[in-house]
Design a protein around this motif. Structure first.
Motif, PDB file in Angstrom:
ATOM      1  N   TYR A  16       1.057 -12.954 -18.924  1.00  0.00           N
ATOM      2  CA  TYR A  16       0.633 -11.472 -18.585  1.00  0.00           C
ATOM      3  C   TYR A  16      -0.619 -11.414 -19.220  1.00  0.00           C
ATOM      4  CZ  TYR A  16       5.305  -9.652 -17.165  1.00  0.00           C
ATOM      5  OH  TYR A  16       6.262  -9.158 -16.491  1.00  0.00           O
ATOM      6  N   PRO A  17      -1.123 -11.615 -20.581  1.00  0.00           N
ATOM      7  CA  PRO A  17      -2.310 -11.596 -20.972  1.00  0.00           C
ATOM      8  C   PRO A  17      -3.491 -11.973 -19.919  1.00  0.00           C
ATOM      9  CG  PRO A  17      -1.128 -12.189 -22.726  1.00  0.00           C
ATOM     10  CD  PRO A  17      -0.301 -12.344 -21.470  1.00  0.00           C
ATOM     11  N   THR A  18      -3.287 -13.012 -19.175  1.00  0.00           N
ATOM     12  CA  THR A  18      -4.169 -13.689 -18.276  1.00  0.00           C
ATOM     13  C   THR A  18      -4.350 -12.889 -17.259  1.00  0.00           C
ATOM     14  OG1 THR A  18      -3.888 -15.651 -19.388  1.00  0.00           O
ATOM     15  CG2 THR A  18      -5.156 -15.780 -17.252  1.00  0.00           C
ATOM     16  N   MET A  19      -3.145 -12.610 -16.617  1.00  0.00           N
ATOM     17  CA  MET A  19      -3.022 -11.984 -15.271  1.00  0.00           C
ATOM     18  C   MET A  19      -2.768 -10.748 -15.158  1.00  0.00           C
ATOM     19  SD  MET A  19      -3.137 -14.801 -13.336  1.00  0.00           S
ATOM     20  CE  MET A  19      -3.196 -16.596 -13.695  1.00  0.00           C
ATOM     21  N   ARG A  20      -2.477 -10.072 -15.889  1.00  0.00           N
ATOM     22  CA  ARG A  20      -2.131  -8.487 -16.024  1.00  0.00           C
ATOM     23  C   ARG A  20      -3.131  -7.875 -15.345  1.00  0.00           C
ATOM     24  NH1 ARG A  20      -0.401  -6.957 -21.521  1.00  0.00           N
ATOM     25  NH2 ARG A  20      -2.559  -7.199 -22.092  1.00  0.00           N
ATOM     26  N   ASP A  21      -4.590  -7.961 -15.742  1.00  0.00           N
ATOM     27  CA  ASP A  21      -5.548  -7.124 -15.108  1.00  0.00           C
ATOM     28  C   ASP A  21      -5.785  -7.427 -13.828  1.00  0.00           C
ATOM     29  OD1 ASP A  21      -6.126  -5.986 -17.340  1.00  0.00           O
ATOM     30  OD2 ASP A  21      -7.601  -6.813 -18.374  1.00  0.00           O
ATOM     31  N   LYS A  22      -5.610  -8.769 -13.346  1.00  0.00           N
ATOM     32  CA  LYS A  22      -5.962  -9.052 -12.073  1.00  0.00           C
ATOM     33  C   LYS A  22      -4.685  -8.434 -11.128  1.00  0.00           C
ATOM     34  CE  LYS A  22      -7.937 -13.581 -13.123  1.00  0.00           C
ATOM     35  NZ  LYS A  22      -7.669 -14.867 -13.023  1.00  0.00           N
ATOM     36  N   VAL A  23      -3.381  -8.654 -11.709  1.00  0.00           N
ATOM     37  CA  VAL A  23      -2.277  -7.894 -10.876  1.00  0.00           C
ATOM     38  C   VAL A  23      -2.506  -6.440 -10.759  1.00  0.00           C
ATOM     39  CG1 VAL A  23       0.259  -7.736 -10.844  1.00  0.00           C
ATOM     40  CG2 VAL A  23      -1.004  -9.920 -11.402  1.00  0.00           C
ATOM     41  N   PHE A  24      -2.813  -5.805 -11.925  1.00  0.00           N
ATOM     42  CA  PHE A  24      -2.906  -4.464 -11.703  1.00  0.00           C
ATOM     43  C   PHE A  24      -4.120  -3.898 -10.792  1.00  0.00           C
ATOM     44  CE2 PHE A  24      -0.909  -3.515 -16.244  1.00  0.00           C
ATOM     45  CZ  PHE A  24       0.476  -3.950 -15.567  1.00  0.00           C
ATOM     46  N   ALA A  25      -5.073  -4.794 -10.918  1.00  0.00           N
ATOM     47  CA  ALA A  25      -6.220  -4.373  -9.969  1.00  0.00           C
ATOM     48  C   ALA A  25      -5.955  -4.464  -8.662  1.00  0.00           C
ATOM     49  CB  ALA A  25      -7.558  -5.440 -10.288  1.00  0.00           C
ATOM     50  N   ARG A  26      -5.154  -5.376  -8.126  1.00  0.00           N
ATOM     51  CA  ARG A  26      -4.578  -5.664  -6.787  1.00  0.00           C
ATOM     52  C   ARG A  26      -3.575  -4.659  -6.461  1.00  0.00           C
ATOM     53  NH1 ARG A  26      -3.161 -11.998  -6.116  1.00  0.00           N
ATOM     54  NH2 ARG A  26      -2.902 -11.559  -4.059  1.00  0.00           N
ATOM     55  N   TYR A  27      -2.677  -4.237  -7.310  1.00  0.00           N
ATOM     56  CA  TYR A  27      -1.573  -3.297  -7.203  1.00  0.00           C
ATOM     57  C   TYR A  27      -1.409  -2.397  -8.150  1.00  0.00           C
ATOM     58  CZ  TYR A  27      -0.470  -7.730  -5.028  1.00  0.00           C
ATOM     59  OH  TYR A  27      -0.347  -9.067  -4.430  1.00  0.00           O
ATOM     60  N   PRO A  28      -2.250  -1.241  -7.784  1.00  0.00           N
ATOM     61  CA  PRO A  28      -2.419  -0.070  -8.888  1.00  0.00           C
ATOM     62  C   PRO A  28      -1.024   0.628  -9.097  1.00  0.00           C
ATOM     63  CG  PRO A  28      -4.161   0.105  -7.213  1.00  0.00           C
ATOM     64  CD  PRO A  28      -3.175  -0.933  -7.015  1.00  0.00           C
ATOM     65  N   TYR A  29      -0.087   0.479  -8.376  1.00  0.00           N
ATOM     66  CA  TYR A  29       1.069   1.323  -8.519  1.00  0.00           C
ATOM     67  C   TYR A  29       2.197   0.604  -9.553  1.00  0.00           C
ATOM     68  CZ  TYR A  29       4.096  -2.265  -6.174  1.00  0.00           C
ATOM     69  OH  TYR A  29       4.688  -3.712  -5.917  1.00  0.00           O
ATOM     70  N   LEU A  30       1.699  -0.446  -9.928  1.00  0.00           N
ATOM     71  CA  LEU A  30       2.308  -1.303 -11.033  1.00  0.00           C
ATOM     72  C   LEU A  30       2.023  -0.607 -12.489  1.00  0.00           C
ATOM     73  CD1 LEU A  30       2.130  -4.975 -10.051  1.00  0.00           C
ATOM     74  CD2 LEU A  30       4.106  -3.668  -9.828  1.00  0.00           C
ATOM     75  N   HIS A  31       1.139   0.281 -12.431  1.00  0.00           N
ATOM     76  CA  HIS A  31       0.796   0.996 -13.654  1.00  0.00           C
ATOM     77  C   HIS A  31       1.780   1.790 -13.940  1.00  0.00           C
ATOM     78  CE1 HIS A  31      -3.208  -0.385 -14.802  1.00  0.00           C
ATOM     79  NE2 HIS A  31      -3.671  -0.241 -13.611  1.00  0.00           N
ATOM     80  N   SER A  32       2.085   2.294 -15.448  1.00  0.00           N
ATOM     81  CA  SER A  32       2.885   3.292 -15.980  1.00  0.00           C
ATOM     82  C   SER A  32       2.394   3.864 -17.252  1.00  0.00           C
ATOM     83  CB  SER A  32       4.213   2.516 -16.270  1.00  0.00           C
ATOM     84  OG  SER A  32       3.904   1.551 -17.263  1.00  0.00           O
ATOM     85  N   SER A  33       3.057   4.861 -17.314  1.00  0.00           N
ATOM     86  CA  SER A  33       2.623   5.757 -18.656  1.00  0.00           C
ATOM     87  C   SER A  33       3.236   5.443 -19.833  1.00  0.00           C
ATOM     88  CB  SER A  33       2.665   7.391 -18.299  1.00  0.00           C
ATOM     89  OG  SER A  33       4.077   7.718 -18.108  1.00  0.00           O
ATOM     90  N   ALA A  34       2.979   5.814 -20.761  1.00  0.00           N
ATOM     91  CA  ALA A  34       3.725   5.522 -22.061  1.00  0.00           C
ATOM     92  C   ALA A  34       5.032   6.381 -22.112  1.00  0.00           C
ATOM     93  CB  ALA A  34       2.798   5.990 -23.263  1.00  0.00           C
ATOM     94  N   GLY A  44       0.771  -1.393  -0.142  1.00  0.00           N
ATOM     95  CA  GLY A  44       0.053   0.026  -0.114  1.00  0.00           C
ATOM     96  C   GLY A  44       0.876   1.168  -0.107  1.00  0.00           C
ATOM     97  N   ARG A  45       2.249   1.213   0.740  1.00  0.00           N
ATOM     98  CA  ARG A  45       2.934   2.233   0.715  1.00  0.00           C
ATOM     99  C   ARG A  45       3.748   2.375  -0.506  1.00  0.00           C
ATOM    100  NH1 ARG A  45       3.762   0.438   6.096  1.00  0.00           N
ATOM    101  NH2 ARG A  45       5.650  -0.350   5.497  1.00  0.00           N
ATOM    102  N   GLY A  46       3.767   1.388  -1.413  1.00  0.00           N
ATOM    103  CA  GLY A  46       4.558   1.348  -2.653  1.00  0.00           C
ATOM    104  C   GLY A  46       4.314   2.549  -3.736  1.00  0.00           C
ATOM    105  N   SER A  47       3.064   3.185  -3.631  1.00  0.00           N
ATOM    106  CA  SER A  47       2.572   4.153  -4.552  1.00  0.00           C
ATOM    107  C   SER A  47       3.090   5.376  -3.796  1.00  0.00           C
ATOM    108  CB  SER A  47       1.225   4.269  -4.861  1.00  0.00           C
ATOM    109  OG  SER A  47       0.493   4.344  -3.465  1.00  0.00           O
TER     110      SER A  47
END
Length: 248
Positions: free
Chosen positions: A195-213, A13-16
């Motif tokens: 990745y295609p299977t798990m990506r959305d699940k992982v990003f939903a759990r850990y939003p800080y993993l998102h990145s911009s182009a 949670g503090r990662g972001s």
């Protein structure tokens, strides 16, 4: 007293928040690389993964491979952790995971699959105590690479005692039983996530993993490429990016 699960959740949670102060730097100068090699040695020696060496540094043939990016993670201008991200394709197959588990990975690469292979993940032991979220900010670079190169699979070579953590947190499954990698004194197994299977699940759990182009392009663009790519170049989300080094 918090349970291990509660402590992990709090750290994630503090990662972001930590990302506001983290400086990711692609190691390109001799001084930057040497600092990382010495950090690796201290971290590996501390956890009993290697034997003592007079050189007190740890590097290998993959550090300068054209399909590898080695990052230092800095807080307050101090090197705190590091990770090397290798991108594996049918043309580019240089990485520790391929060396150790080639019998499993070469057939997949022959099919044209793209793998992200983060290795040499280390953290300064003292800094990791002060910033328990530091490991999560560091392994984030593997997910950033997964999006940038639109990879099929994320890999991890992991000691047996750490596999449950990777399975629970990052939804990875075991692909290869533990083997002994040259230079290490403890065996490591191969874990992977599609990745295609798990990506959305992982990003939903850990939003800080998102990145911009923009962040992805700046992280994985080498210094000699920044002068050759047009300023208006756009890399769309999940568009497969070439890893072929551009000529300066």
């Amino acid at each position: 007293m918090r349970s291990a699960a509660e402590s992990t959740t709090a750290a994630i949670g503090r990662g972001s928040d930590l990302l506001d102060n983290v400086d990711y730097r692609l190691a390109e100068t001799p001084a930057e690389k040497e600092g990382i090699y010495r950090l690796r040695y201290r971290a590996y020696l501390r956890e009993g993964a290697i034997l003592p060496s007079e050189a007190q540094r740890l590097s290998d043939k993959y550090d300068d491979a054209p399909n590898a990016w080695t990052f230092g993670v800095y807080l307050d201008d101090e090197l705190c952790s590091s990770i090397r991200v290798s991108v594996l394709t049918s043309e580019w197959r240089m990485s520790p995971s391929v060396e150790l588990f080639g019998d499993l990975l070469h057939p997949e690469l022959d099919k044209g699959r793209v793998f992200i292979d983060p290795t040499r993940f280390v953290a300064d032991p003292d800094k990791a105590k002060r910033y328990p979220e530091l490991p999560y900010a560091t392994v984030r670079l593997g997910y950033v690479a997964g999006v940038h190169f639109n990879a099929d699979v994320g890999l991890a070579i992991v000691r047996p005692e750490h596999q449950a953590f990777y399975r629970r947190l990052f939804l990875q499954e075991t692909w290869g039983e533990p083997r002994l990698y040259p230079g290490l004194v403890k065996p490591v197994g191969l874990m992977a996530a599609h990745y295609p299977t798990m990506r959305d699940k992982v990003f939903a759990r850990y939003p800080y993993l998102h990145s911009s182009a923009f962040e992805r392009r700046m992280l994985f663009q080498r210094s000699n490429e920044r002068h050759t790519m047009p300023s208006d170049t756009v890399v769309s989300p999940f568009e497969r990016t070439s890893i072929v080094p551009q000529q300066s």
